[in-house]
Scaffold this motif. Structure first.
Motif, PDB file in Angstrom:
ATOM      1  N   ALA A 239     -24.036  -0.770   1.533  1.00 42.94           N
ATOM      2  CA  ALA A 239     -23.815  -2.016   2.376  1.00 42.94           C
ATOM      3  C   ALA A 239     -22.474  -2.578   2.628  1.00 42.94           C
ATOM      4  CB  ALA A 239     -24.657  -3.013   1.731  1.00 42.94           C
ATOM      5  N   ASP A 240     -21.249  -1.703   2.057  1.00 44.01           N
ATOM      6  CA  ASP A 240     -20.110  -2.179   2.494  1.00 44.01           C
ATOM      7  C   ASP A 240     -19.194  -1.239   2.545  1.00 44.01           C
ATOM      8  OD1 ASP A 240     -17.703  -3.577   2.280  1.00 44.01           O
ATOM      9  OD2 ASP A 240     -17.761  -4.362   0.220  1.00 44.01           O
ATOM     10  N   PRO A 241     -18.809  -0.971   3.877  1.00 46.92           N
ATOM     11  CA  PRO A 241     -18.195   0.399   4.119  1.00 46.92           C
ATOM     12  C   PRO A 241     -16.383   0.272   3.697  1.00 46.92           C
ATOM     13  CG  PRO A 241     -19.062  -0.538   6.199  1.00 46.92           C
ATOM     14  CD  PRO A 241     -19.339  -1.507   5.105  1.00 46.92           C
ATOM     15  N   ALA A 242     -16.298  -1.099   3.196  1.00 49.30           N
ATOM     16  CA  ALA A 242     -14.674  -1.322   2.683  1.00 49.30           C
ATOM     17  C   ALA A 242     -14.655  -0.363   1.232  1.00 49.30           C
ATOM     18  CB  ALA A 242     -14.691  -2.721   2.288  1.00 49.30           C
ATOM     19  N   VAL A 243     -16.045  -0.031   0.867  1.00 50.01           N
ATOM     20  CA  VAL A 243     -15.541   0.922  -0.556  1.00 50.01           C
ATOM     21  C   VAL A 243     -14.688   2.100  -0.453  1.00 50.01           C
ATOM     22  CG1 VAL A 243     -17.757   0.096  -1.710  1.00 50.01           C
ATOM     23  CG2 VAL A 243     -17.789   2.026  -0.180  1.00 50.01           C
ATOM     24  N   THR A 244     -14.713   2.704   0.782  1.00 48.92           N
ATOM     25  CA  THR A 244     -13.927   3.888   1.078  1.00 48.92           C
ATOM     26  C   THR A 244     -12.451   3.610   1.047  1.00 48.92           C
ATOM     27  OG1 THR A 244     -13.771   3.428   3.549  1.00 48.92           O
ATOM     28  CG2 THR A 244     -15.630   4.955   2.551  1.00 48.92           C
ATOM     29  N   GLU A 245     -12.178   2.316   1.057  1.00 48.59           N
ATOM     30  CA  GLU A 245     -10.488   1.980   0.873  1.00 48.59           C
ATOM     31  C   GLU A 245     -10.110   1.694  -0.449  1.00 48.59           C
ATOM     32  OE1 GLU A 245     -10.528  -1.616   3.345  1.00 48.59           O
ATOM     33  OE2 GLU A 245     -11.360  -0.641   5.092  1.00 48.59           O
ATOM     34  N   HIS A 246     -11.164   1.644  -1.200  1.00 50.46           N
ATOM     35  CA  HIS A 246     -11.169   1.570  -2.809  1.00 50.46           C
ATOM     36  C   HIS A 246     -11.383   2.645  -3.895  1.00 50.46           C
ATOM     37  CE1 HIS A 246      -9.690  -2.649  -1.813  1.00 50.46           C
ATOM     38  NE2 HIS A 246     -10.363  -2.717  -1.110  1.00 50.46           N
ATOM     39  N   GLY A 247     -11.329   3.996  -3.063  1.00 48.72           N
ATOM     40  CA  GLY A 247     -11.814   5.154  -3.651  1.00 48.72           C
ATOM     41  C   GLY A 247     -13.122   5.427  -3.936  1.00 48.72           C
ATOM     42  N   GLY A 248     -14.195   4.436  -3.150  1.00 50.46           N
ATOM     43  CA  GLY A 248     -15.595   4.622  -3.206  1.00 50.46           C
ATOM     44  C   GLY A 248     -16.219   5.675  -1.908  1.00 50.46           C
ATOM     45  N   ARG A 249     -17.500   5.681  -2.144  1.00 48.08           N
ATOM     46  CA  ARG A 249     -18.396   6.477  -1.156  1.00 48.08           C
ATOM     47  C   ARG A 249     -19.242   5.506  -0.344  1.00 48.08           C
ATOM     48  NH1 ARG A 249     -19.274  11.879  -1.876  1.00 48.08           N
ATOM     49  NH2 ARG A 249     -20.628  11.644   0.026  1.00 48.08           N
ATOM     50  N   TYR A 250     -19.290   5.559   1.061  1.00 47.89           N
ATOM     51  CA  TYR A 250     -20.004   4.947   1.853  1.00 47.89           C
ATOM     52  C   TYR A 250     -21.049   5.793   2.137  1.00 47.89           C
ATOM     53  CZ  TYR A 250     -21.704   1.746   5.641  1.00 47.89           C
ATOM     54  OH  TYR A 250     -22.664   0.998   6.555  1.00 47.89           O
ATOM     55  N   ILE A 251     -22.547   5.074   1.910  1.00 53.29           N
ATOM     56  CA  ILE A 251     -23.717   6.040   2.027  1.00 53.29           C
ATOM     57  C   ILE A 251     -24.600   5.661   3.233  1.00 53.29           C
ATOM     58  CG2 ILE A 251     -25.935   6.927   0.962  1.00 53.29           C
ATOM     59  CD1 ILE A 251     -23.084   7.591  -0.584  1.00 53.29           C
ATOM     60  N   TRP A 252     -24.735   6.753   4.067  1.00 57.00           N
ATOM     61  CA  TRP A 252     -25.877   6.678   5.088  1.00 57.00           C
ATOM     62  C   TRP A 252     -26.556   7.968   5.193  1.00 57.00           C
ATOM     63  CZ3 TRP A 252     -26.317   2.618   8.709  1.00 57.00           C
ATOM     64  CH2 TRP A 252     -27.172   2.981   9.748  1.00 57.00           C
ATOM     65  N   VAL A 253     -27.647   7.704   4.729  1.00 60.07           N
ATOM     66  CA  VAL A 253     -28.658   8.930   4.368  1.00 60.07           C
ATOM     67  C   VAL A 253     -29.032   9.649   5.798  1.00 60.07           C
ATOM     68  CG1 VAL A 253     -30.976   7.467   4.530  1.00 60.07           C
ATOM     69  CG2 VAL A 253     -30.362   9.722   3.032  1.00 60.07           C
ATOM     70  N   ARG A 254     -29.255  10.848   5.586  1.00 62.56           N
ATOM     71  CA  ARG A 254     -29.741  11.859   7.012  1.00 62.56           C
ATOM     72  C   ARG A 254     -31.122  12.175   6.998  1.00 62.56           C
ATOM     73  NH1 ARG A 254     -24.848  16.130   6.148  1.00 62.56           N
ATOM     74  NH2 ARG A 254     -23.193  14.628   6.260  1.00 62.56           N
ATOM     75  N   PRO A 255     -31.911  12.292   7.817  1.00 61.18           N
ATOM     76  CA  PRO A 255     -33.278  12.678   7.810  1.00 61.18           C
ATOM     77  C   PRO A 255     -33.337  14.186   7.309  1.00 61.18           C
ATOM     78  CG  PRO A 255     -32.961  11.516   9.778  1.00 61.18           C
ATOM     79  CD  PRO A 255     -31.695  11.481   9.182  1.00 61.18           C
ATOM     80  N   ASP A 256     -34.201  14.407   6.639  1.00 60.80           N
ATOM     81  CA  ASP A 256     -34.314  15.757   5.840  1.00 60.80           C
ATOM     82  C   ASP A 256     -35.571  15.998   4.968  1.00 60.80           C
ATOM     83  OD1 ASP A 256     -33.900  18.180   4.384  1.00 60.80           O
ATOM     84  OD2 ASP A 256     -31.686  17.933   4.303  1.00 60.80           O
ATOM     85  N   GLY A 257     -36.456  16.741   5.618  1.00 60.75           N
ATOM     86  CA  GLY A 257     -37.747  16.837   4.858  1.00 60.75           C
ATOM     87  C   GLY A 257     -37.388  17.624   3.725  1.00 60.75           C
ATOM     88  N   SER A 258     -36.509  18.413   3.534  1.00 60.62           N
ATOM     89  CA  SER A 258     -36.422  19.187   2.288  1.00 60.62           C
ATOM     90  C   SER A 258     -35.903  18.359   1.003  1.00 60.62           C
ATOM     91  CB  SER A 258     -35.481  20.426   2.346  1.00 60.62           C
ATOM     92  OG  SER A 258     -34.267  19.976   2.601  1.00 60.62           O
ATOM     93  N   GLU A 259     -35.086  17.441   1.720  1.00 56.72           N
ATOM     94  CA  GLU A 259     -34.601  16.384   0.503  1.00 56.72           C
ATOM     95  C   GLU A 259     -35.563  15.408   0.173  1.00 56.72           C
ATOM     96  OE1 GLU A 259     -31.076  15.909  -0.930  1.00 56.72           O
ATOM     97  OE2 GLU A 259     -31.497  17.974  -0.351  1.00 56.72           O
ATOM     98  N   LEU A 260     -36.561  15.096   1.073  1.00 53.74           N
ATOM     99  CA  LEU A 260     -37.600  14.242   0.560  1.00 53.74           C
ATOM    100  C   LEU A 260     -38.545  14.815  -0.078  1.00 53.74           C
ATOM    101  CD1 LEU A 260     -39.228  11.501   1.184  1.00 53.74           C
ATOM    102  CD2 LEU A 260     -40.111  12.565   3.380  1.00 53.74           C
ATOM    103  N   ALA A 261     -38.719  16.291  -0.102  1.00 54.87           N
ATOM    104  CA  ALA A 261     -39.604  16.829  -0.902  1.00 54.87           C
ATOM    105  C   ALA A 261     -39.344  16.762  -2.428  1.00 54.87           C
ATOM    106  CB  ALA A 261     -39.546  18.466  -0.493  1.00 54.87           C
ATOM    107  N   ARG A 262     -38.015  16.574  -2.658  1.00 54.08           N
ATOM    108  CA  ARG A 262     -37.587  16.560  -3.975  1.00 54.08           C
ATOM    109  C   ARG A 262     -38.147  15.389  -4.722  1.00 54.08           C
ATOM    110  NH1 ARG A 262     -31.461  16.060  -3.718  1.00 54.08           N
ATOM    111  NH2 ARG A 262     -31.657  15.538  -6.100  1.00 54.08           N
TER     112      ARG A 262
END
Length: 311
Positions: A239-262
């Motif tokens: 929810a907060d892109p600013a995390v990348t300025e403080h050593g964090g990761r900004y997450i935006w998930v990709r569609p992927d059937g194999s990942e959903l299968a997990r």
């Protein structure tokens, strides 16, 4: 076919019931008869124009990225599925246009996987986006067994799935939520804490040395995260892109059937479930979005088929 559409940016009031062409079934795609879809905050954020800088929009738009349903037709050279297969998917495309608030949706086979037998249609529709976001966040943080994870907004759809995934990975989980949700979070395996002022003190009481990893599923908590993260700790936010300025990761998930299968495997092993807050008929999608915007949701909001197609 019937679908909920909007032809301009705005709030839930711009949604309308429309008659639109059934999607074409291209090579490598499947046409899915929708048994359930779900409402995610991103649906109304896109509809409001909040992601216009990032996503191409082709009006009129059928919103929705989550779907559970039955394969109606397969395109040429699509051996992975057959008609009548029960499937589900996170169906985000690069261009926002034909979504899942509809009788049918056509999706590339790479996005689709088989529906977990252990989940209802409603639960399956509530899992793809939230589940894959939670899974991708934990994969990015790469926590080790025995580490302590702080989850901001443990009672939301993503948070509830993340708690279960983290417990399965052997983590200690501290999760923020309003008190009315604490018992359910305990049942899922977390140690719940009230969010808001004083959070840093409450976290430090449970983890005096700080937490090893932190996952932000709400936004606006970066300072609190930094105050409780131990030296060398990792953090990520959806929810907060600013995390990348403080050593964090900004997450935006990709569609992927194999990942959903997990996630399907965990669900069918009895290690993952989906809490449903409320269901709405598809033609009441505007009311479902308003309910989502209230921010007091306990699990997923799910859309069921239009009344005349509910069977």
């Amino acid at each position: 076919m019937q679908a909920m559409t909007y032809s301009r940016y705005g709030g839930p009031e711009v949604l309308e019931l429309s008659e639109v062409p059934r999607p074409k079934v291209a090579p490598g795609t499947v046409l899915i008869r929708v048994k359930a879809s779900s409402v995610n905050p991103v649906d109304w954020k896109v509809m409001s124009g909040g992601l216009d800088r990032m996503l191409d929009i082709h009006f009129p738009v059928i919103p929705g990225w989550d779907v559970a349903g039955v394969v109606e037709q397969v395109g040429p050279d699509t051996p992975e599925f057959s008609p009548r297969d029960e499937v589900y998917a996170y169906g985000r495309r690069d261009t926002v246009a034909g979504g899942t608030y509809a009788e049918f949706v056509a999706l590339p086979v790479s996005m689709v996987t088989r529906k977990p037998a252990s989940l209802s249609w409603e639960q399956a529709a509530g899992l793809p986006l939230t589940g894959m976001v939670a899974q991708r966040t934990l994969d990015a943080l790469a926590p080790s067994t025995g580490e302590t994870l702080l989850i901001h907004n443990g009672s939301g759809g993503v948070g509830r799935i993340a708690i279960q995934l983290a417990v399965e990975r052997g983590l200690r989980v501290i999760a923020t939520a309003s008190e009315k949700h604490h018992q359910r979070l305990r049942e899922l395996g977390a140690e719940p804490l009230e969010y808001g002022p004083g959070l840093v003190h409450r976290v430090r009481e449970l983890a005096p040395q700080g937490v090893d990893v932190a996952a932000d599923f709400v936004g606006g908590v970066l300072q609190d995260t930094q105050a409780v993260l131990r030296n060398g700790g990792r953090h990520a936010s959806i929810a907060d892109p600013a995390v990348t300025e403080h050593g964090g990761r900004y997450i935006w998930v990709r569609p992927d059937g194999s990942e959903l299968a997990r996630l399907s495997e965990l669900a069918d092993a009895g290690k993952l479930t989906v809490d449903i807050d409320r269901t709405f008929p598809m033609d009441q999608a505007a009311d479902a979005m308003r309910h989502s915007q209230q921010g007091r949701v306990a699990g997923k909001i799910v859309l069921t088929p239009f009344a005349e197609h509910a069977g």
